[in-house]
Design an enzyme around this catalytic site. Sequence first.
Site, mmCIF file in Angstrom:
data_model
loop_
_atom_site.group_PDB
_atom_site.id
_atom_site.type_symbol
_atom_site.label_atom_id
_atom_site.label_comp_id
_atom_site.label_asym_id
_atom_site.label_seq_id
_atom_site.Cartn_x
_atom_site.Cartn_y
_atom_site.Cartn_z
ATOM 1 N N ASP A 45 0.836 -1.204 0.000
ATOM 2 C CA ASP A 45 0.000 0.000 0.000
ATOM 3 C C ASP A 45 0.871 1.254 0.000
ATOM 4 O O ASP A 45 0.539 2.251 -0.623
ATOM 5 C CB ASP A 45 -0.922 -0.007 1.229
ATOM 6 C CG ASP A 45 -2.071 -0.992 1.070
ATOM 7 O OD1 ASP A 45 -2.439 -1.291 -0.080
ATOM 8 O OD2 ASP A 45 -2.585 -1.470 2.095
ATOM 9 N N GLY A 46 1.994 1.184 0.737
ATOM 10 C CA GLY A 46 2.928 2.320 0.783
ATOM 11 C C GLY A 46 3.437 2.667 -0.613
ATOM 12 O O GLY A 46 3.548 3.840 -0.968
ATOM 13 N N ASN A 122 -4.558 8.668 1.823
ATOM 14 C CA ASN A 122 -4.836 8.075 3.138
ATOM 15 C C ASN A 122 -5.301 9.117 4.156
ATOM 16 O O ASN A 122 -6.389 9.032 4.681
ATOM 17 C CB ASN A 122 -3.579 7.408 3.706
ATOM 18 C CG ASN A 122 -3.477 5.939 3.348
ATOM 19 O OD1 ASN A 122 -4.395 5.374 2.786
ATOM 20 N ND2 ASN A 122 -2.350 5.335 3.690
ATOM 21 N N GLU A 123 -4.413 10.057 4.459
ATOM 22 C CA GLU A 123 -4.739 11.002 5.519
ATOM 23 C C GLU A 123 -3.767 12.171 5.584
ATOM 24 O O GLU A 123 -2.695 12.159 4.966
ATOM 25 C CB GLU A 123 -4.757 10.334 6.911
ATOM 26 C CG GLU A 123 -3.409 10.053 7.558
ATOM 27 C CD GLU A 123 -2.675 8.889 6.967
ATOM 28 O OE1 GLU A 123 -1.667 9.145 6.261
ATOM 29 O OE2 GLU A 123 -3.060 7.738 7.177
ATOM 30 N N ARG A 148 -6.288 20.041 22.622
ATOM 31 C CA ARG A 148 -4.935 20.009 23.198
ATOM 32 C C ARG A 148 -4.488 18.569 23.238
ATOM 33 O O ARG A 148 -5.192 17.719 23.766
ATOM 34 C CB ARG A 148 -4.913 20.568 24.626
ATOM 35 C CG ARG A 148 -5.078 22.045 24.707
ATOM 36 C CD ARG A 148 -5.147 22.488 26.167
ATOM 37 N NE ARG A 148 -5.298 23.925 26.246
ATOM 38 C CZ ARG A 148 -6.441 24.567 26.040
ATOM 39 N NH1 ARG A 148 -7.536 23.894 25.748
ATOM 40 N NH2 ARG A 148 -6.494 25.877 26.133
ATOM 41 N N ASP A 150 -1.545 15.439 21.285
ATOM 42 C CA ASP A 150 -0.429 15.139 20.379
ATOM 43 C C ASP A 150 -0.721 15.557 18.946
ATOM 44 O O ASP A 150 0.181 15.969 18.220
ATOM 45 C CB ASP A 150 -0.130 13.633 20.391
ATOM 46 C CG ASP A 150 0.652 13.228 21.629
ATOM 47 O OD1 ASP A 150 0.932 14.122 22.456
ATOM 48 O OD2 ASP A 150 0.964 12.035 21.770
ATOM 49 N N ALA A 185 -4.108 11.286 21.402
ATOM 50 C CA ALA A 185 -3.832 11.573 22.817
ATOM 51 C C ALA A 185 -4.248 12.986 23.236
ATOM 52 O O ALA A 185 -3.412 13.827 23.567
ATOM 53 C CB ALA A 185 -2.342 11.350 23.102
HETATM 54 P P1 NAP Z 1 5.286 2.870 6.711
HETATM 55 O O1 NAP Z 1 5.424 3.311 8.118
HETATM 56 O O2 NAP Z 1 6.431 2.267 6.000
HETATM 57 O O3 NAP Z 1 4.037 1.853 6.567
HETATM 58 C C1 NAP Z 1 2.844 2.041 7.171
HETATM 59 C C2 NAP Z 1 1.955 0.796 7.077
HETATM 60 O O4 NAP Z 1 0.642 1.231 6.714
HETATM 61 C C3 NAP Z 1 2.376 -0.242 6.034
HETATM 62 O O5 NAP Z 1 2.222 -1.527 6.602
HETATM 63 C C4 NAP Z 1 1.385 -0.031 4.913
HETATM 64 O O6 NAP Z 1 1.121 -1.197 4.167
HETATM 65 C C5 NAP Z 1 0.150 0.362 5.694
HETATM 66 N N1 NAP Z 1 -0.865 1.094 4.920
HETATM 67 C C6 NAP Z 1 -0.703 2.145 4.087
HETATM 68 N N2 NAP Z 1 -1.884 2.525 3.603
HETATM 69 C C7 NAP Z 1 -2.819 1.687 4.132
HETATM 70 C C8 NAP Z 1 -4.223 1.570 4.014
HETATM 71 N N3 NAP Z 1 -4.927 2.439 3.284
HETATM 72 N N4 NAP Z 1 -4.843 0.610 4.729
HETATM 73 C C9 NAP Z 1 -4.170 -0.250 5.503
HETATM 74 N N5 NAP Z 1 -2.834 -0.205 5.668
HETATM 75 C C10 NAP Z 1 -2.177 0.765 4.993
HETATM 76 O O7 NAP Z 1 4.807 4.159 5.896
HETATM 77 P P2 NAP Z 1 4.517 4.359 4.362
HETATM 78 O O8 NAP Z 1 4.627 3.041 3.634
HETATM 79 O O9 NAP Z 1 5.277 5.540 3.899
HETATM 80 O O10 NAP Z 1 2.971 4.746 4.456
HETATM 81 C C11 NAP Z 1 2.537 5.931 5.038
HETATM 82 C C12 NAP Z 1 1.302 5.596 5.786
HETATM 83 O O11 NAP Z 1 1.656 4.980 7.011
HETATM 84 C C13 NAP Z 1 0.483 6.763 6.208
HETATM 85 O O12 NAP Z 1 -0.401 7.190 5.200
HETATM 86 C C14 NAP Z 1 -0.235 6.245 7.438
HETATM 87 O O13 NAP Z 1 -1.550 5.801 7.133
HETATM 88 C C15 NAP Z 1 0.566 5.050 7.880
HETATM 89 N N6 NAP Z 1 0.992 5.243 9.256
HETATM 90 C C16 NAP Z 1 0.414 4.454 10.202
HETATM 91 C C17 NAP Z 1 0.717 4.625 11.529
HETATM 92 C C18 NAP Z 1 0.036 3.739 12.543
HETATM 93 O O14 NAP Z 1 -0.712 2.839 12.139
HETATM 94 N N7 NAP Z 1 0.261 3.975 13.839
HETATM 95 C C19 NAP Z 1 1.636 5.591 11.932
HETATM 96 C C20 NAP Z 1 2.210 6.388 10.954
HETATM 97 C C21 NAP Z 1 1.859 6.204 9.604
HETATM 98 P P3 NAP Z 1 2.172 -1.877 3.189
HETATM 99 O O15 NAP Z 1 3.090 -2.668 4.066
HETATM 100 O O16 NAP Z 1 1.324 -2.734 2.309
HETATM 101 O O17 NAP Z 1 2.898 -0.804 2.422
#
Ligand code: NAP
Length: 265
Positions: A45-46, A122-123, A148, A150, A185
């Site tokens: 997805d990333g 995504n967001e 107030r 994070d 938070a």
């Molecule tokens: P990353 O930290 O390398 O990966 C974030 C994880 O989110 C990966 O496992 C990715 O899946 C999964 N993901 C991305 N889009 C998704 C979706 N629409 N539904 C379900 N899972 C999804 O970061 P990155 O690859 O650059 O992706 C950025 C995304 O990370 C942001 O958009 C945010 O949604 C997510 N993120 C999540 C958290 C958390 O869950 N606490 C914290 C920070 C960011 P794949 O392994 O298939 O690529």
Amino acid sequence: MKFAVTSKGDNVSNSLMQKIKTYLQDFSLEYDEDKPDICISVGGDGTLLYAFHRYRNRLDRTAFVGVHTGHLGFYADWIPEEIEKLVIAIAKTPYQVIEYPLLEVIVRYKDGGKESRYLALNECTVKRAEGTLVVDLEIKGDIFETFRGDGLCISTPSGSTAYNKALNGAILHPSIEAIQITEMASINNRVFRTVGSPLILPSHHTCMIKPVNADDFSITIDHLNIFHSDVKSIQCRVAHEKVRFARFRPFPFWQRVRESFVADE
Ligand code: NAP
């Protein structure tokens, strides 16, 4: 039809990318990295998030399809063993296009400088680089609360299974044109109070985040992290643009949710 292939960059994804490219060229499809009609993203997805941002200025002309080389993804739902099938489908079948809503984010500055406009698949998250985030949250022009804590996360329906889910937001079906606001938070006591629940706004409602004292923010748009200072407001709403996915077979959203989070088979 013109196509492009993007890869996560690891050996497995790179070699699959090369195979897909060769197979599609064998079917006389033209490789065009700048102006593809279809972009095949290989990785997860990333990886599809990167592809989306690469072609965000031609979303009405580029459709996406994702192959995952890790675990099942929400955007990447084809497996490497299926690529021959996928290639034939791309070359031979007129595909169905499924559209998902996007989030529009507009950052405006106090000095009246040029506003910044972003689209998120995504967001968007809003945090402070240092210290507690203190902002006023307005919905449809009215003050809703002073937050107030994070940070705040504003997600699309297809992004609701990503960061939003980790913040206990609801999973929204991507046919619903809405955005969801979740808290990170929040400080809640006798002095400070926030609603505490995720909020889901329809497409005709806009939310505005305004600084209360500090006006420098760390704002993420999907995987991109951008530091903004002198911020007057951050406006979020459902975008006019949509992301388009090429569909060659049914794979219902709730089945993907189940297979990703509930069951293995
Ligand atoms: P990353 O930290 O390398 O990966 C974030 C994880 O989110 C990966 O496992 C990715 O899946 C999964 N993901 C991305 N889009 C998704 C979706 N629409 N539904 C379900 N899972 C999804 O970061 P990155 O690859 O650059 O992706 C950025 C995304 O990370 C942001 O958009 C945010 O949604 C997510 N993120 C999540 C958290 C958390 O869950 N606490 C914290 C920070 C960011 P794949 O392994 O298939 O690529």
